[in-house]
Design a protein around this motif. Sequence first.
Motif, mmCIF file in Angstrom:
data_model
loop_
_atom_site.group_PDB
_atom_site.id
_atom_site.type_symbol
_atom_site.label_atom_id
_atom_site.label_comp_id
_atom_site.label_asym_id
_atom_site.label_seq_id
_atom_site.Cartn_x
_atom_site.Cartn_y
_atom_site.Cartn_z
ATOM 1 N N LEU A 277 0.822 -1.210 0.000
ATOM 2 C CA LEU A 277 0.000 0.000 0.000
ATOM 3 C C LEU A 277 0.857 1.261 0.000
ATOM 4 N N MET A 278 1.927 1.250 0.769
ATOM 5 C CA MET A 278 2.832 2.418 0.801
ATOM 6 C C MET A 278 3.460 2.640 -0.563
ATOM 7 N N GLU A 280 2.229 1.687 -3.517
ATOM 8 C CA GLU A 280 1.224 2.150 -4.473
ATOM 9 C C GLU A 280 0.828 3.606 -4.219
ATOM 10 N N GLU A 281 0.802 3.996 -2.954
ATOM 11 C CA GLU A 281 0.511 5.400 -2.638
ATOM 12 C C GLU A 281 1.597 6.317 -3.190
ATOM 13 N N SER A 282 2.859 5.876 -3.037
ATOM 14 C CA SER A 282 3.970 6.696 -3.551
ATOM 15 C C SER A 282 3.957 6.761 -5.078
ATOM 16 N N TYR A 285 -1.059 5.400 -7.369
ATOM 17 C CA TYR A 285 -2.050 4.454 -7.904
ATOM 18 C C TYR A 285 -2.145 4.578 -9.430
#
Length: 317
Positions: A277-278, A280-282, A285
């Motif tokens: 998740l970290m 993909e956030e960076s 997306y």
Amino acid sequence: MHPLAERIKNKDERALARAISYVENDHPEKLELLKDIHTLQKKAHYVGLTGSPGAGKSSLVNRLITFLRSKGMTIGVVAVDPTSPFSGGAILGDRVRMSEHFTDPDVFIRSMGTRGSLGGLARTTKETVRLMDAYGFDVILIETVGVGQSELDIMKIADSIAVVLNPGSGDVVQVFKAGIMEIADLFIVNKADLPGVPKLLSEIEAMLDLVKHDAPYRPPIVQTISVQNKGLQEVWDQLSAHRQYLDESGEGEERRVRSLKQEVIEVVHYELMRTLLMREESNGYSWLPDVQKGQLDPYSAAEKILEGWEKNQDRKE
């Protein structure tokens, strides 16, 4: 050794509270702390209390604390309350019900919200119990939220599980759907001064005849009136007898092995999800616009995420 682990070893209550906050808030030092307290665990008796809303779990826990303290035992309590899906807050009403024990240095009560977890416990309940065990409590009571038909996470933590019921709570068959009967090591019929107790007792016995007819251990049934302190000695006698059964039969070791296996997998799952998740956030997306436009389906997007993660791991190696 982590400074908080060292202080917990020396029975510093403020360090225990701080360590639990580390776990709840995903502090960067959380894993280091949990590694260090693992060797400090003293094998406390983990007792889970679960049941439908309104069964009187909190009142029973409150009176059970007083009873166990009269026997000189030290008590840790984890009380889980539901979190609002709208505000994200939790009332933590058990702090009110158990307020009389707050000044007792040998009782430590921690309330926590579920924060979206659906198994009747908070995601960090297991780690909290581990920290309390390392501190050195004799008994750790784990009170779940009011459960329905599928909130069975308590079986992954507790040594002994008490299902609390009360007469007039509706069709007992509804209570026993989806595993509640199977996880119970003890049935507590609370508010036993109300009408309908004989009917409830016969229904429980009938269900036990069906489900536990050939089981090596048949869960006993104890009647309590918690507000009058009635039945508490019987509850503790049956919980102690169950722990003795676990030790002598070897089932206790089997449960611990299953629990440890599940715990390792859960830690891996959570840390992998957090890392993904970290990342993909960076990346902002990058796949989301294509999914929104219908040019990419969710399954292909998930495959791309996993492929990207695997390539990243290969580069690190």
